[in-house]
Enzyme design. Sequence first.
Site, PDB file in Angstrom:
ATOM      1  N   GLU A  27      41.308  45.391 -33.208  1.00 47.27           N
ATOM      2  CA  GLU A  27      41.450  43.997 -32.789  1.00 47.27           C
ATOM      3  C   GLU A  27      42.792  43.784 -32.093  1.00 47.27           C
ATOM      4  O   GLU A  27      43.687  44.629 -32.143  1.00 47.27           O
ATOM      5  CB  GLU A  27      41.375  43.053 -34.006  1.00 47.27           C
ATOM      6  CG  GLU A  27      40.047  43.024 -34.704  1.00 47.27           C
ATOM      7  CD  GLU A  27      40.000  41.981 -35.813  1.00 47.27           C
ATOM      8  OE1 GLU A  27      39.054  41.179 -35.817  1.00 47.27           O
ATOM      9  OE2 GLU A  27      40.905  41.965 -36.669  1.00 47.27           O
ATOM     10  N   ASP A  55      45.837  34.520 -36.376  1.00 39.20           N
ATOM     11  CA  ASP A  55      46.451  35.221 -35.241  1.00 39.20           C
ATOM     12  C   ASP A  55      47.230  34.336 -34.266  1.00 39.20           C
ATOM     13  O   ASP A  55      46.715  33.310 -33.800  1.00 39.20           O
ATOM     14  CB  ASP A  55      45.377  35.926 -34.407  1.00 39.20           C
ATOM     15  CG  ASP A  55      44.477  36.818 -35.214  1.00 39.20           C
ATOM     16  OD1 ASP A  55      44.677  36.940 -36.429  1.00 39.20           O
ATOM     17  OD2 ASP A  55      43.543  37.385 -34.624  1.00 39.20           O
TER      18      ASP A  55
END
Length: 501
Positions: free
Chosen positions: A222, A43
Amino acid sequence: MKKSIISILLIVTLAGSKVLAQDFKEKYRPQFHFTPKANWMNDPNGMVYHNGIYHLFYQYYPDAKVWGPMHWGHATSKDMISWKEQPIALYPDSLGYIFSGSAVVDKNNTAGFGKDALVAIFTHHDPVQEKQKTGKHETQSIAYSLDDGKTWTKYKGNPVVQNPGISDFRDPKVRWFEAQKKWIMTLASKDRITFYSSPDLKSWSRESDFGAKEGGHGGVWECPDLFPIKHEGKDVWVLIVNINPGGPNKGSAGQYFLGNFDGKTFTSNSKETKWLDYGTDNYAAVTFANTGGRNILMGWMSNWQYANQVPTDPWRSANTIARELGLKTVGNEIYLTSIPVKELDALNSTGFLLKNVKVQDQLDLTERAKNKSGLFRLDLTTESKADFSIVLSNEVGNELIVGYNKAGNQYYIDRIKSGKVDFEKGFAEKHTAPRLATGSKISLTLLADVASVELFADNGLTVMTDIFFPDTPISKFHIKSVSGIFLDTLQYKSIKSRNDR
């Protein structure tokens, strides 16, 4: 037959070749997407623009090519294209690994760390508590930098948000809410989003929840994001929620909601589940902070379905290109649009222009392009609404196909025969995406780098991102249409590699 308009922007990453920079000889190494020099990345984190520099932090494991104890890696750029890898910004500590989060510029010194301090807000993930199954192994913490992100100091009062007993409680995205002079934290809480507010980035109060019964719930929620975009004279609030699994073409993906936010509660106006990207390789996508009126998004160009297995060495994973976000009304619905940032235009080089070209069966552009680097941009317009495909291939028979299917009114990316696909059983598939536009002219732009495909259709209304791994460099390029299409314009430009800049 009624004519229709289709606008497509496609970015493709092709296999590397001998003309690329000497320090990037590795197979599949992208030339204008960020990759770490070595080891694992996932990420993007803490993306922020400060003093003329774009900062990209990211989930990083410096000791292996697979996921491990998370750090915050760091890279900087002046243009979001050429990135310089910096020393690791945040290391694991007694509170746990450093999971995803965001960064802000504290212009008013609300936290007391210093005027214009960079403040990172992140999740501490305690692996010991996770094994003990306490349900409280993820908390939110902060760190600050007074030297433009070069060094970071963790706040002594961490964590600043304790866990109420939710196993997946992470990825804080923080922004300043000017109307009420407070910070807003958008936090993923298992199957919903929880909003918190704070006057100083240290003390936080829970405001509300959103999403228990909205959107896709095929996996855990998320990496959220919340920001306004001006549309038809009004602010429309965009809430991005990444989900794993549960994407439209399997695996991880990003969805979004449009609505209102009053500083406490988000109310969605969306009538359907909407997706940032219908491909399989744009996850954890969030926006840069402190970019003025621009909303610039970047994601992780992989999928948890196979991220640990992709055949790259000595690194794993790249980021998508930076994308400029907007809104467009289609019928009674508003959609988020996403197109490459204008900074990418600086990479354009020599090429050619064709006008009024008939494609019956196929048009071979391989020899005319005379491009051995595999890096290029193609702009194409047509008023023919018919099946067509763009075929990228090589001497050993690999094919990556991007196209439009009239009967299904769908775009697609087919990587079934794209090269190395045996590292994961679900990788070799054809992915589809709905055509959302209702107009009449097809407009397509195709950019090529090294091992991915990014498709932006209808000026960014439909987006697809897929990675692929050809056995040898892509060297052939065809446009095909069995029924035939007429191209109004076709413009080709080479793209500069790293050693040409």
